[in-house]
Design an enzyme around this catalytic site. Sequence first.
Site, PDB file in Angstrom:
ATOM      1  N   LYS A 195      79.398  57.284   8.744  1.00 25.98           N
ATOM      2  CA  LYS A 195      80.622  57.352   7.949  1.00 25.98           C
ATOM      3  C   LYS A 195      81.822  56.999   8.824  1.00 25.98           C
ATOM      4  O   LYS A 195      81.859  57.298  10.016  1.00 25.98           O
ATOM      5  CB  LYS A 195      80.806  58.758   7.361  1.00 25.98           C
ATOM      6  CG  LYS A 195      79.686  59.185   6.425  1.00 25.98           C
ATOM      7  CD  LYS A 195      79.665  58.349   5.166  1.00 25.98           C
ATOM      8  CE  LYS A 195      78.624  58.853   4.163  1.00 25.98           C
ATOM      9  NZ  LYS A 195      77.238  58.664   4.596  1.00 25.98           N
ATOM     10  N   ASP A 196      82.812  56.385   8.205  1.00 31.33           N
ATOM     11  CA  ASP A 196      83.977  55.864   8.916  1.00 31.33           C
ATOM     12  C   ASP A 196      84.805  56.975   9.539  1.00 31.33           C
ATOM     13  O   ASP A 196      84.944  58.067   8.990  1.00 31.33           O
ATOM     14  CB  ASP A 196      84.839  55.067   7.930  1.00 31.33           C
ATOM     15  CG  ASP A 196      85.774  54.096   8.620  1.00 31.33           C
ATOM     16  OD1 ASP A 196      86.250  54.392   9.725  1.00 31.33           O
ATOM     17  OD2 ASP A 196      86.038  53.026   8.039  1.00 31.33           O
TER      18      ASP A 196
END
Length: 350
Positions: A88-89
Amino acid sequence: MSNQNTTGHQWRLDWPTGHDRVARAQLKSVPEDFRVEEVLAVADLIPGEGEHLCLCLEKTGDNTEFVARQLAQMAGCRGFDVGFCGLKDRHAVTSQWFSLYRPGMESSDDDFIREVAGNWRVLASGRAPRKLRRGEHSANRFAIVLRNVEGSKAEIDEALNRLGEQGAPNYFGPQRFGRDGGNLDRALKMDPSQLNRRAGRAKRGSRGGRDGSKNVLYFSAARSWLFNEVLAARVSDGSWTTCLPGEPAESAAGPTGPMWGDGGTTATDGQETLERKVVGQWPELERLFAATRMQPERRPLVVKPQELDWEWRGDDILAIRFVLPPGQYATTVLGDSFELEDMSLGRHNE
């Protein structure tokens, strides 16, 4: 757009869209403008007893691998003993599950969770009999705010309706390939035999194991880039939404492209010819797969967002919500209708 780097290779990192872009917009002006909620695939994975403590954490400003390393240090376990379903970013507000190998330590779970909560918000917790693995979640739920939107509201609404009905080309996002395609350059320099599983298992937890993990990343980047190139050819000739003669039977639900492996592709007939022609333009990448035991796989050419909904918050702010399967890119989906300016890029080195 193609990027040339220190190796002299030029890697295309921007591929043709399935439809005309109708507007410009800014993405990730602040982390809260990009929210991702991970949805687990198995409803009963978390409740009950097991050797693995599972935590759903909300994080901002930390990427997945950093959090996993910190959790391992806090739990006093090996890095390998921390599992998660996907990356996930960092520049977003994300909720995702992590598992930690803590056999026989149920009595101290509450204290450990309180320690974790000092760093990240703990949304849920439980025990599971096994480690969480990549791609095990069923979906990602996105809530995205676009700012400084430039374009006709009527055309944007029409484009979003079309997106929900027809979908977009299912490209891998450019972040998968590293800055200027650096992961692809590294793939050309690696020894693909290191990817064979039997060799990798012996090095788990060692420095060699960490190097092997990087090799997997680079190999995956090469595989994904070749898929994008085949998909781009299908977009260019207008066939990306239909099955061609030679589409593998197991993927008859819709058109697919190759995730290259030993032997290349499982497609036959004209589709095989097209795929081998495209990949054959990059013999240095193609050769990587002949030395591995990686089996060819397929990936859908079309990604269609589910539960797509949007609302205007003034003249130039647009909030969009949708759900995607694992491994599909929200920025790719939106990039088919919008020319996006990622405002987080300037913060990557902060």
